[in-house]
Design an enzyme around this catalytic site. Structure first.
Site, PDB file in Angstrom:
ATOM      1  N   HIS A  75      -4.952  -3.363   6.060  1.00  0.00           N
ATOM      2  CA  HIS A  75      -4.686  -3.603   4.627  1.00  0.00           C
ATOM      3  C   HIS A  75      -6.035  -3.932   3.986  1.00  0.00           C
ATOM      4  O   HIS A  75      -6.390  -5.090   3.778  1.00  0.00           O
ATOM      5  CB  HIS A  75      -3.681  -4.743   4.464  1.00  0.00           C
ATOM      6  N   ASP A 121       0.842  -1.208   0.000  1.00  0.00           N
ATOM      7  CA  ASP A 121       0.000   0.000   0.000  1.00  0.00           C
ATOM      8  C   ASP A 121       0.877   1.258   0.000  1.00  0.00           C
ATOM      9  O   ASP A 121       0.568   2.238  -0.672  1.00  0.00           O
ATOM     10  CB  ASP A 121      -0.932  -0.023   1.219  1.00  0.00           C
TER      11      ASP A 121
END
Ligand code: NAD
Ligand code: LMR
Length: 327
Positions: free
Chosen positions: A189, A161
């Site tokens: 996440h 990410d």
């Protein structure tokens, strides 16, 4: 020559495994002077174990000077034995239309057994990095089984990410990727994650002074990063694999590099307003190889606080959902 470290990898014959193992064996994860022994763990399924044989043959055929041994097994007690690093990749990936949390019931159970076995047989200095989704909560489940290894040794990956966010900021600003620094991921996440753009810099200046379109930063930027996994599944028909393997190389490489500052999901201990017992992404600074301190004290404005509250809520809900899996 240093003595080899033992690196256990679950899901070794899977999509991520196929991009990951060769990078580890080449020295990309632990450095060009660190020999490794790969301890490859697969599910006890004939097809998977046969595929693992093929992967091991290809590793042999690369003639990597740093690769000092390969263990192939479906027995976690063998695979995690004396491991210095346990990379927990093996788990079901999501398909189109699913959220990562939809995997919790099936995948969560894997991490109960693995957490217990790692605690029993891995090396005293063992470090654990979880990739299998939903990574934060699976990591929490594994850590909850451990009585010997401390909770801070269990980390989950939000580096993919971070990498995604860095690229999106660079593209928007029209600068080279390396000009973007200090973009950190907070929380889960999942699409609720928060890429904290207000602390990022571009060529040394605040990112918000270079990208002045705050509607884009608060809207499409956060959404693109949060939903990038689903976009890749929609395009590829399979979840991200090479970029996930690359992010795990970055995650571990940064964790063994003193001074590195990077995003990792760790036990929150109440930092940044997260529930104390969830694993949440936040910035850390590596202190000694394998150890880190959380960087505290980044100021959060109202927008950031609301994003952190939302991702914390989701993490707390996931924790409640797997309450029976936590020791
Ligand atoms: P894959 O299906 O290609 O491979 C998974 C492998 O794990 C399979 O070979 C399977 O046999 C094996 N496996 C299943 N249960 C196991 C067990 N108990 N022990 C050992 N091996 C086991 O999937 P993939 O694309 O490699 O993805 C693996 C996981 O990583 C998925 O859960 C996926 O959602 C997740 N993922 C996470 C991130 C992240 O950023 N955290 C990024 C991409 C993918
Ligand atoms: C990703 O972010 O690409 C992975 O977590 C796979 C997924 O399910 O999105």
């Amino acid at each position: 020559m240093k003595s080899p470290i033992r690196v256990a990898v679950t899901g070794a014959a899977g999509q991520i495994g196929y991009s990951l193992l060769f990078r580890i064996a080449s020295g990309a994860m632990f450095g060009p002077d660190q020999p490794v022994i790969l301890q490859l763990i697969e599910a006890p399924i004939e097809k998977a174990l046969k595929a693992l044989e093929g992967v091991a043959m290809e590793l042999d055929d690369c003639a990597f000077p740093l690769l000092k041994g390969i263990v192939q097994t479906s027995d976690p007690a063998v695979g995690f034995k004396d491991a210095n690093w346990c990379l927990l990749v093996g788990a079901k990936p999501r398909g189109p239309g699913m959220e990562r949390a939809d995997l919790l019931k099936d995948n969560g159970a894997i991490f109960i057994g693995q957490g217990k076995i790692i605690d029993a047989v891995a090396a005293d200095d063992a470090r654990i990095a979880v990739v299998g989704n939903p990574a934060n909560t699976n990591c929490m489940i594994a850590a909850s089984q451990a009585k010997r290894l401390p909770a801070e040794r269990f980390t989950a990956m939000v580096r993919l990410d971070q990498n995604r966010a860095q690229t999106q900021l660079a593209k928007k600003a029209g600068v080279d990727l390396t000009a973007v620094k200090d973009i950190f991921i907070y929380g889960n996440h999942s699409p609720t994650m928060f890429p904290a753009f207000a602390h990022a810099t571009i060529n040394g200046a605040p990112a918000t002074s270079v990208i002045t379109d705050s509607a884009w930063l608060q809207g499409p930027f956060c959404e693109t990063v949060g939903k990038r996994g689903a976009a890749i599944i929609a395009a590829r028909g399979l979840s991200s694999a090479a970029s996930a393997a690359n992010a795990l190389v970055d995650h571990v490489r940064s964790l063994v590099t003193p001074g590195a500052i990077h995003s990792v999901a760790v036990k929150s201990e109440g930092r940044y307003g997260f529930d104390a017992n969830v694993w949440a992404g936040m910035p850390v600074r590596t202190t000694t190889p394998g150890s880190y301190e959380v960087i505290e004290g980044y100021a959060m404005d109202d927008f950031a606080k609301s994003k952190i509250a939302a991702t914390n809520k989701e993490l707390a809900e996931e924790r409640a959902f797997v309450a029976s899996m936590i020791s």
